[in-house]
Structures are given as C-alpha cells and as structure tokens.
Design a protein around this motif. Structure first.
Motif, mmCIF file in Angstrom:
data_model
loop_
_atom_site.group_PDB
_atom_site.id
_atom_site.type_symbol
_atom_site.label_atom_id
_atom_site.label_comp_id
_atom_site.label_asym_id
_atom_site.label_seq_id
_atom_site.Cartn_x
_atom_site.Cartn_y
_atom_site.Cartn_z
ATOM 1 N N ARG A 32 0.838 -1.200 0.000
ATOM 2 C CA ARG A 32 0.000 0.000 0.000
ATOM 3 C C ARG A 32 0.866 1.239 0.000
ATOM 4 O O ARG A 32 1.887 1.305 0.651
ATOM 5 N N ASN A 62 -6.229 9.072 -0.229
ATOM 6 C CA ASN A 62 -5.931 7.644 -0.279
ATOM 7 C C ASN A 62 -5.580 7.269 -1.715
ATOM 8 O O ASN A 62 -6.467 7.156 -2.558
ATOM 9 N N ASN A 64 -4.715 4.474 -2.889
ATOM 10 C CA ASN A 64 -4.754 3.016 -3.002
ATOM 11 C C ASN A 64 -6.070 2.540 -3.603
ATOM 12 O O ASN A 64 -7.056 3.267 -3.648
ATOM 13 N N ASP A 65 -6.069 1.287 -4.019
ATOM 14 C CA ASP A 65 -7.221 0.672 -4.679
ATOM 15 C C ASP A 65 -8.249 0.139 -3.683
ATOM 16 O O ASP A 65 -9.219 -0.481 -4.096
ATOM 17 N N ALA A 66 -8.041 0.346 -2.401
ATOM 18 C CA ALA A 66 -8.988 -0.126 -1.388
ATOM 19 C C ALA A 66 -9.312 1.024 -0.441
ATOM 20 O O ALA A 66 -8.440 1.841 -0.127
ATOM 21 N N ARG A 97 -11.416 4.656 -1.852
ATOM 22 C CA ARG A 97 -10.309 4.261 -2.724
ATOM 23 C C ARG A 97 -10.076 5.358 -3.750
ATOM 24 O O ARG A 97 -11.027 5.929 -4.279
#
Length: 165
Positions: A32, A62, A64-66, A97
């Motif tokens: 991450r 964020n 990130n993909d989550a 995300r």
C-alpha cells in the motif's frame, strides 16, 4: 492406501501451498502507498485557562485501490520545527479508494507552546511563512487505518502572519 511416507509428503506439500498463498495475500497488504495528509484549515474552539483549542481540518488522500476505514484519529502538529499542538478524536469514517476525506481533530495548545513560538518571532519582523509538520494515526483494524505524516508551508500575504504582528 497411501504409505505413511507418501502421506507425510502430501501433508507437507499441502502446508507449503497454503503458506505460499497466505504470503502472497499478505504481500498485497504491505504494497500500500502511504496516505497523503495536508492541513486544510484551522478553526478556533473554546479553551480552558491558559490553553488554546483549535479544530484542525486534515485533508487525507488515499492513493490506493482499497478504501481505508478508520475509527479514531490521533494528531501531533509542529510549527517551525517545534512541537505545538496535539489532539485525539473518536471520529470514524472511510477514506474512499483513490479518494479523499476531510477529518476534523480538536487539538490543545499549551501556554508554554505559544510562548515558545512567540519567542521565535521576538525579532519584531513580520512573519511571512510558517512551516508545519503533522504526524498521526488513523485507528482501524489490522488491515485499515495506519500512520500518516505531512508537511508544508503557510504563506501569509504581505508578511502579516497571525503570530508575527
């Protein structure tokens, strides 16, 4: 019926495969990117005695993909390389995300911190820039939340800073 030796090899192979899949899954968790945090604003709150209180608005990004779910925030704020304020909040929410959220954290500034900052500007010159560093943690379960840090400079137009004039 398999022999005991073949059964041991089968169990070993099964355990090795499970461990490999588990490590592969954990690798995604540690890949991450860090959250990006900036001070979006500071608003005064009512204080007690010699302390001052502010609501520090943090813009948390964020990359990130989550999504990042959090349930509590801790914050330390430094000005010009000196500890200035700290605070905690039980605020909870989600940073989507590839998204951002603004989180408000009430912080306390002691009279001693204010005096130290004022002494740093004792020359009488107008303040045109104040550098800040923010560190903290979004509380979450083992897979969410995390520590963050950010820094920046606040420019005051015409050198008329809040601490300098």
């Amino acid at each position: 019926m398999p022999t005991p030796h073949a059964l041991k090899r089968l169990v070993f192979l099964l355990c090795a495969c499970i461990a490999l899949f588990a490590l592969n899954g954990c690798a995604g968790l540690f890949n991450r990117e860090d959250m990006r945090v900036n001070v979006a604003g500071i608003e005064p709150l009512e204080g007690q005695g010699l302390e001052m209180r502010f609501a520090v608005k943090l813009r948390v990004q964020n990359p990130n993909d989550a999504p990042i779910d959090y349930d509590g925030v801790a914050l330390d704020l430094d000005l010009n390389g000196r500890a200035f304020a700290s605070g905690v909040s039980s605020e909870h929410g989600t940073v989507p995300r590839f998204g951002e959220a603004v989180i408000s954290v009430p912080v306390t500034v002691s009279a001693w911190s204010v005096a130290r900052q004022a002494l740093g500007y004792a020359s009488g010159d107008a303040v045109s820039k104040v550098s800040y560093a923010v560190r903290g943690r979004l509380a979450g379960d083992m897979f969410d939340g995390g520590r963050f840090s950010g820094e920046g400079v606040i420019d005051f137009p015409g050198g008329a800073g809040a601490l300098g004039s």
